[in-house]
Design a protein around this motif. Structure first.
Motif, short mmCIF file in Angstrom:
data_model
loop_
_atom_site.label_atom_id
_atom_site.label_comp_id
_atom_site.label_asym_id
_atom_site.label_seq_id
_atom_site.Cartn_x
_atom_site.Cartn_y
_atom_site.Cartn_z
N TYR A 132 -40.38 -12.09 42.70
CA TYR A 132 -39.72 -11.06 41.90
C TYR A 132 -39.71 -11.45 40.41
N GLY A 133 -39.39 -12.71 40.15
CA GLY A 133 -39.36 -13.19 38.76
C GLY A 133 -40.73 -13.11 38.11
N GLU A 185 -47.71 -6.75 41.57
CA GLU A 185 -47.06 -7.34 42.74
C GLU A 185 -47.99 -8.33 43.43
N GLN A 240 -43.16 -11.11 38.96
CA GLN A 240 -43.51 -9.70 38.81
C GLN A 240 -42.82 -9.11 37.57
N CYS A 241 -41.54 -9.39 37.40
CA CYS A 241 -40.81 -8.89 36.22
C CYS A 241 -41.44 -9.44 34.94
N SER A 282 -31.37 0.96 28.84
CA SER A 282 -30.84 -0.05 29.77
C SER A 282 -29.41 0.27 30.17
N GLU A 323 -44.91 -7.74 34.34
CA GLU A 323 -44.76 -6.34 33.92
C GLU A 323 -44.23 -6.24 32.50
N LEU A 324 -43.24 -7.04 32.16
CA LEU A 324 -42.69 -7.03 30.80
C LEU A 324 -43.72 -7.51 29.80
N TYR A 374 -44.46 1.00 38.81
CA TYR A 374 -44.59 0.34 37.52
C TYR A 374 -45.66 1.04 36.68
#
Length: 189
Positions: free
Chosen positions: A28-29, A2, A31-32, A68, A35-36, A78
């Motif tokens: 947010y984008g 984050e 962070q996603c 999913s 993380e991915l 996370y």
């Protein structure tokens, strides 16, 4: 993650690439994406270390869509999710590498877990509201994924591919377990 995502979003804000009203979306984008990316790279490293990249790819081809669309238990952070995912992947790959199960028993375990997943149904997470239409869509996608997995299981049985049938049985057992835990934690009927 984050913190890094916030820094990246503020950096492009300072450069005038985005406006202030878009900063949360970009944060947010980022962070996603981060993380991915970290999860994917770590999974590939684990698979390469074990010499099991094809098995890892097959694992994710089943696990990602089922989790999913079917839901289940979710970790609060996370980092907890990352550690849990790495443990599930590593234990699955190690089981497939060092253990064996007769083909028909693996097939029966897969069928048993798949039926229980269907009985439990999709699990809604309290932080992600899902309406009736979303649930119908998730159920259809889960059923489609299960149909593909069933055809793969039949293929593995007919080709006597014990290794991948065992892998599929383990994946569906984990999916059932996380769905059941999610149902119990979130107290869904």
């Amino acid at each position: 993650m984050e913190h890094l995502a916030t820094k990246l979003a503020h950096y492009i804000l300072e450069k005038g690439i985005i406006t202030e009203d878009l900063i949360e979306i970009y944060q947010y984008g980022f962070q996603c994406f981060l993380e991915l990316s970290v999860s994917t790279i770590c999974s590939i490293i684990i698979a390469l270390f074990l010499g099991m990249l094809p098995e890892c790819i097959f694992f994710f081809l089943l696990f990602i869509p089922m989790r999913s669309f079917g839901g289940g238990v979710h970790m609060k952070t996370y980092f907890a999710c990352f550690i849990g995912s790495c443990l599930i992947l590593t234990s699955t790959l190690l089981a497939v590498k060092y253990l064996t199960m007769p083909l028909l028993i693996a097939f029966a375990l897969y069928i048993f877990a798949a039926i229980l997943i269907l009985i439990i149904g999709p699990i809604d997470h309290p932080n992600r509201e899902v309406d009736a239409q979303d649930n119908r869509t998730f159920i259809k996608r889960t059923h489609f994924t299960m149909l593909i997995s069933f055809l793969l299981a039949l293929f593995f049985v007919f080709t006597q591919n014990t290794r991948y049938m065992f892998l599929q049985a383990i994946v569906f057992t984990f999916i059932f377990s996380t769905s059941l835990i999610g149902r119990l934690i979130y107290r869904q009927p």
